[in-house]
Design a protein around this motif. Sequence first.
Motif, PDB file in Angstrom:
ATOM      1  N   UNK A  37       6.222  -1.093   3.995  1.00  0.00           N
ATOM      2  CA  UNK A  37       5.726  -2.399   4.431  1.00  0.00           C
ATOM      3  C   UNK A  37       5.050  -3.137   3.274  1.00  0.00           C
ATOM      4  N   UNK A  38       4.287  -2.406   2.483  1.00  0.00           N
ATOM      5  CA  UNK A  38       3.627  -3.011   1.327  1.00  0.00           C
ATOM      6  C   UNK A  38       4.651  -3.567   0.351  1.00  0.00           C
ATOM      7  N   UNK A  39       5.732  -2.834   0.139  1.00  0.00           N
ATOM      8  CA  UNK A  39       6.783  -3.296  -0.775  1.00  0.00           C
ATOM      9  C   UNK A  39       7.414  -4.585  -0.265  1.00  0.00           C
ATOM     10  N   UNK A  40       7.653  -4.673   1.038  1.00  0.00           N
ATOM     11  CA  UNK A  40       8.219  -5.895   1.607  1.00  0.00           C
ATOM     12  C   UNK A  40       7.249  -7.061   1.451  1.00  0.00           C
ATOM     13  N   UNK A  41       5.968  -6.783   1.652  1.00  0.00           N
ATOM     14  CA  UNK A  41       4.955  -7.829   1.532  1.00  0.00           C
ATOM     15  C   UNK A  41       4.665  -8.201   0.078  1.00  0.00           C
ATOM     16  N   UNK A  42       5.138  -7.372  -0.846  1.00  0.00           N
ATOM     17  CA  UNK A  42       4.923  -7.653  -2.266  1.00  0.00           C
ATOM     18  C   UNK A  42       3.513  -7.356  -2.734  1.00  0.00           C
ATOM     19  N   UNK A  43       2.867  -6.386  -2.081  1.00  0.00           N
ATOM     20  CA  UNK A  43       1.507  -6.008  -2.445  1.00  0.00           C
ATOM     21  C   UNK A  43       1.430  -4.488  -2.561  1.00  0.00           C
ATOM     22  N   UNK A  44       0.307  -3.994  -3.052  1.00  0.00           N
ATOM     23  CA  UNK A  44       0.141  -2.545  -3.163  1.00  0.00           C
ATOM     24  C   UNK A  44      -0.088  -1.950  -1.779  1.00  0.00           C
ATOM     25  N   UNK A  45       0.122  -0.650  -1.681  1.00  0.00           N
ATOM     26  CA  UNK A  45      -0.107   0.044  -0.412  1.00  0.00           C
ATOM     27  C   UNK A  45      -1.565  -0.103   0.016  1.00  0.00           C
ATOM     28  N   UNK A  46      -2.456   0.013  -0.939  1.00  0.00           N
ATOM     29  CA  UNK A  46      -3.878  -0.134  -0.632  1.00  0.00           C
ATOM     30  C   UNK A  46      -4.175  -1.520  -0.061  1.00  0.00           C
ATOM     31  N   UNK A  47      -3.632  -2.564  -0.703  1.00  0.00           N
ATOM     32  CA  UNK A  47      -3.844  -3.925  -0.204  1.00  0.00           C
ATOM     33  C   UNK A  47      -3.294  -4.081   1.213  1.00  0.00           C
ATOM     34  N   UNK A  48      -2.123  -3.477   1.457  1.00  0.00           N
ATOM     35  CA  UNK A  48      -1.522  -3.573   2.789  1.00  0.00           C
ATOM     36  C   UNK A  48      -2.431  -2.925   3.822  1.00  0.00           C
ATOM     37  N   UNK A  49      -2.854  -1.705   3.550  1.00  0.00           N
ATOM     38  CA  UNK A  49      -3.703  -0.965   4.492  1.00  0.00           C
ATOM     39  C   UNK A  49      -5.005  -1.724   4.751  1.00  0.00           C
ATOM     40  N   UNK A  50      -5.565  -2.337   3.717  1.00  0.00           N
ATOM     41  CA  UNK A  50      -6.822  -3.063   3.861  1.00  0.00           C
ATOM     42  C   UNK A  50      -6.663  -4.384   4.605  1.00  0.00           C
ATOM     43  N   UNK A  51      -5.479  -4.985   4.573  1.00  0.00           N
ATOM     44  CA  UNK A  51      -5.319  -6.317   5.160  1.00  0.00           C
ATOM     45  C   UNK A  51      -4.499  -6.372   6.439  1.00  0.00           C
ATOM     46  N   UNK A  52      -3.802  -5.300   6.797  1.00  0.00           N
ATOM     47  CA  UNK A  52      -2.918  -5.344   7.960  1.00  0.00           C
ATOM     48  C   UNK A  52      -3.683  -5.593   9.265  1.00  0.00           C
ATOM     49  N   UNK A  53      -4.943  -5.206   9.306  1.00  0.00           N
ATOM     50  CA  UNK A  53      -5.763  -5.455  10.487  1.00  0.00           C
ATOM     51  C   UNK A  53      -5.919  -6.932  10.802  1.00  0.00           C
ATOM     52  N   UNK A  54      -5.831  -7.780   9.784  1.00  0.00           N
ATOM     53  CA  UNK A  54      -5.917  -9.230   9.979  1.00  0.00           C
ATOM     54  C   UNK A  54      -4.742  -9.751  10.802  1.00  0.00           C
ATOM     55  N   UNK A  55      -3.712  -8.933  10.954  1.00  0.00           N
ATOM     56  CA  UNK A  55      -2.519  -9.326  11.709  1.00  0.00           C
ATOM     57  C   UNK A  55      -2.463  -8.597  13.050  1.00  0.00           C
ATOM     58  N   UNK A  56      -3.590  -8.029  13.450  1.00  0.00           N
ATOM     59  CA  UNK A  56      -3.674  -7.349  14.736  1.00  0.00           C
ATOM     60  C   UNK A  56      -3.016  -5.991  14.769  1.00  0.00           C
ATOM     61  N   UNK A  57      -2.847  -5.381  13.597  1.00  0.00           N
ATOM     62  CA  UNK A  57      -2.166  -4.093  13.495  1.00  0.00           C
ATOM     63  C   UNK A  57      -3.144  -3.061  12.933  1.00  0.00           C
ATOM     64  N   UNK A  58      -3.190  -1.902  13.580  1.00  0.00           N
ATOM     65  CA  UNK A  58      -4.043  -0.822  13.107  1.00  0.00           C
ATOM     66  C   UNK A  58      -3.236   0.132  12.237  1.00  0.00           C
ATOM     67  N   UNK A  59      -3.853   0.649  11.200  1.00  0.00           N
ATOM     68  CA  UNK A  59      -3.183   1.650  10.371  1.00  0.00           C
ATOM     69  C   UNK A  59      -3.181   3.003  11.062  1.00  0.00           C
ATOM     70  N   UNK A  60      -3.963   3.124  12.113  1.00  0.00           N
ATOM     71  CA  UNK A  60      -4.010   4.359  12.883  1.00  0.00           C
ATOM     72  C   UNK A  60      -3.017   4.217  14.030  1.00  0.00           C
TER      73      UNK A  60
END
Length: 77
Positions: A37-60
């Motif tokens: 998912x991070x690769x599709x978004x064009x960001x690092x995995x860390x950035x994805x995990x830290x920001x995905x919650x802003x889209x109503x999605x939990x990493x858990x």
Amino acid sequence: MKTITLNNIPDDIDEKELSMIVAAKLFDQGKLSSGQAAAIAGISKREFVESVGEYGVSVFQQSAEDLLNDVENARRK
């Protein structure tokens, strides 16, 4: 990996934002790992995990019911 081209996207839609929305949704559905998912978004995995919650999605990827069952099992021990 496939490449998708979208046509007729309004000018006020940011391409990076759209990529993140798509990546977050596919991750939430369990179709992508956080790294994919991070690769599709064009960001690092860390950035994805830290920001995905802003889209109503939990990493858990655990349902509320599963979490409550885990808590109840922990209390019994």
